[in-house]
Design a protein around this motif. Structure first.
Motif, PDB file in Angstrom:
ATOM      1  N   TRP A 247       0.775  -1.238   0.018  1.00  0.00           N
ATOM      2  CA  TRP A 247       0.084  -0.206   0.092  1.00  0.00           C
ATOM      3  C   TRP A 247       0.729   1.536   0.034  1.00  0.00           C
ATOM      4  O   TRP A 247       0.531   2.207  -0.554  1.00  0.00           O
ATOM      5  CB  TRP A 247      -0.749   0.057   1.129  1.00  0.00           C
ATOM      6  N   LEU A 248       1.983   1.317   0.752  1.00  0.00           N
ATOM      7  CA  LEU A 248       2.833   2.247   0.782  1.00  0.00           C
ATOM      8  C   LEU A 248       3.377   2.532  -0.671  1.00  0.00           C
ATOM      9  O   LEU A 248       4.083   3.538  -0.965  1.00  0.00           O
ATOM     10  CB  LEU A 248       3.783   2.328   1.793  1.00  0.00           C
ATOM     11  N   CYS A 249       3.638   1.600  -1.459  1.00  0.00           N
ATOM     12  CA  CYS A 249       4.251   1.564  -2.600  1.00  0.00           C
ATOM     13  C   CYS A 249       3.277   2.088  -3.701  1.00  0.00           C
ATOM     14  O   CYS A 249       3.892   2.825  -4.781  1.00  0.00           O
ATOM     15  CB  CYS A 249       4.702   0.302  -3.393  1.00  0.00           C
ATOM     16  N   VAL A 250       1.929   2.210  -3.551  1.00  0.00           N
ATOM     17  CA  VAL A 250       0.952   2.661  -4.395  1.00  0.00           C
ATOM     18  C   VAL A 250       1.327   4.110  -4.696  1.00  0.00           C
ATOM     19  O   VAL A 250       1.507   4.561  -5.967  1.00  0.00           O
ATOM     20  CB  VAL A 250      -0.412   2.449  -4.168  1.00  0.00           C
ATOM     21  N   PRO A 251       1.306   5.051  -3.625  1.00  0.00           N
ATOM     22  CA  PRO A 251       1.650   6.388  -3.969  1.00  0.00           C
ATOM     23  C   PRO A 251       2.785   6.753  -4.563  1.00  0.00           C
ATOM     24  O   PRO A 251       3.269   7.602  -5.100  1.00  0.00           O
ATOM     25  CB  PRO A 251       1.377   6.919  -2.657  1.00  0.00           C
ATOM     26  N   MET A 252       4.083   6.068  -4.267  1.00  0.00           N
ATOM     27  CA  MET A 252       5.354   5.789  -4.772  1.00  0.00           C
ATOM     28  C   MET A 252       5.128   5.661  -6.281  1.00  0.00           C
ATOM     29  O   MET A 252       5.641   6.724  -7.076  1.00  0.00           O
ATOM     30  CB  MET A 252       6.344   5.028  -4.407  1.00  0.00           C
ATOM     31  N   VAL A 253       4.670   4.817  -6.840  1.00  0.00           N
ATOM     32  CA  VAL A 253       4.506   4.585  -8.257  1.00  0.00           C
ATOM     33  C   VAL A 253       3.836   5.746  -8.860  1.00  0.00           C
ATOM     34  O   VAL A 253       3.974   6.160 -10.049  1.00  0.00           O
ATOM     35  CB  VAL A 253       3.852   3.173  -8.519  1.00  0.00           C
ATOM     36  N   LEU A 254       2.413   6.051  -8.402  1.00  0.00           N
ATOM     37  CA  LEU A 254       1.710   6.942  -9.063  1.00  0.00           C
ATOM     38  C   LEU A 254       2.562   8.598  -9.005  1.00  0.00           C
ATOM     39  O   LEU A 254       2.464   8.923  -9.996  1.00  0.00           O
ATOM     40  CB  LEU A 254       0.360   7.183  -8.154  1.00  0.00           C
ATOM     41  N   GLY A 255       2.966   8.698  -7.892  1.00  0.00           N
ATOM     42  CA  GLY A 255       3.974   9.861  -7.748  1.00  0.00           C
ATOM     43  C   GLY A 255       4.946  10.061  -8.731  1.00  0.00           C
ATOM     44  O   GLY A 255       5.135  10.944  -9.690  1.00  0.00           O
ATOM     45  N   GLY A 256       5.603   8.787  -9.003  1.00  0.00           N
ATOM     46  CA  GLY A 256       7.030   8.728 -10.001  1.00  0.00           C
ATOM     47  C   GLY A 256       6.276   9.005 -11.331  1.00  0.00           C
ATOM     48  O   GLY A 256       6.962   9.717 -12.194  1.00  0.00           O
ATOM     49  N   ILE A 257       5.101   8.283 -11.584  1.00  0.00           N
ATOM     50  CA  ILE A 257       4.497   8.450 -13.000  1.00  0.00           C
ATOM     51  C   ILE A 257       4.066   9.935 -13.330  1.00  0.00           C
ATOM     52  O   ILE A 257       4.566  10.535 -14.310  1.00  0.00           O
ATOM     53  CB  ILE A 257       3.490   7.527 -13.297  1.00  0.00           C
TER      54      ILE A 257
END
Length: 269
Positions: A247-257
């Motif tokens: 769940w903590l990786c989801v905002p990382m990936v979306l933020g990176g994109i």
């Protein structure tokens, strides 16, 4: 089926002074960051910046110091907030007991981001330029940390098929073979991410894109690794069968994109 070698966590005992393997892996992480940071000074756009804003060895040293502070404070606070908020709310003084263990990568990342904000402002440099400098130097440190996890026999994986050749029995987790998830994370979040990011960052990129690739790369690799890593027993799996790490990786990936698209569009306006 393999058996975890149960390595003594103390690498060297000098009288009352005990030097732990985990501490040595942190030392290795800092040394690798310094080495790669000096190499990074030769990359563009940093090598071409002249005058008062030129990048120098002292910048690498200061970033390392601030990064260590950010990792320790952010990692500890993030662990307390993300994983055991109720416990530490009831025992607030134990927040400072870092020798008992408990660090969060995602919290450490936030701590580093804030530390780099301070560095960028103090040196009057764009924050994203600073983050683009730092990002390729981070994965080897993550790899060192995962090596420490394996040596300590902690953060083991989920139960594995007994026929899995590299299935491993961790003595603290029972007698059944498990995935050596620390090794998976060492290979993916550490070595593979480093190779991909270092090759990508060697050529001039629009400001923010190197940082974006780090966010997406780490987020994806960590998300995948979590399928093999045993969830924290006090949390288990959360909504949709996903772990807290996922769940903590989801905002990382979306933020990176989002950051990559913003950087791409900004450079072409």
């Amino acid at each position: 089926m393999l058996i975890h070698p149960q390595i003594n966590p103390v690498a060297l005992q000098l009288g009352p002074l005990a030097i732990h393997w985990y501490g040595l892996t942190y030392l290795a992480a800092f040394g690798l960051f310094m080495l790669l940071g000096l190499r990074r000074l030769r990359h563009e756009p940093f090598a071409s910046i002249k005058g008062p804003g030129a990048w120098q060895r002292r910048d690498v040293e200061d970033i390392l110091f601030l990064g260590v502070v950010g990792v320790v404070l952010g990692g500890r606070i993030g662990y307390c907030l993300f994983y055991k908020p109720a416990y530490y709310l009831a025992h607030p003084l134990e927040v400072f007991a870092i020798w008992q263990g408990g660090m969060s990568f995602h919290g450490g990342l936030v701590g580093v981001l804030l530390a780099m904000v301070w560095f960028a402002r103090s040196r009057q440099r764009p924050w994203l330029q600073v983050m683009d400098f730092v990002a390729p130097c981070v994965p080897t440190g993550l790899a060192a940390g995962r090596a420490g996890n394996f040596i300590n026999g902690e953060l083991w994986g989920r139960l594995a098929d007994p026929s899995l050749p590299w299935g491993m029995v961790f003595r603290g987790a029972g007698d059944l073979p498990r995935h050596p998830s620390q090794v998976y994370q060492f290979l993916m979040e550490g070595l593979l991410l480093f190779v991909l990011l270092w090759l990508y960052a060697r050529k001039p990129r629009d400001m923010g894109k190197v940082s974006a690739v780090f966010l997406v790369g780490y987020g994806v690799f960590r998300f995948v690794a979590e399928f093999f890593r045993e969830p924290d027993d006090y949390l288990g799996l959360l909504a949709f069968g996903m772990s807290m790490g996922q769940w903590l990786c989801v905002p990382m990936v979306l933020g990176g994109i989002g950051l990559w698209l913003w950087s791409h569009r900004r450079a072409r306006v």
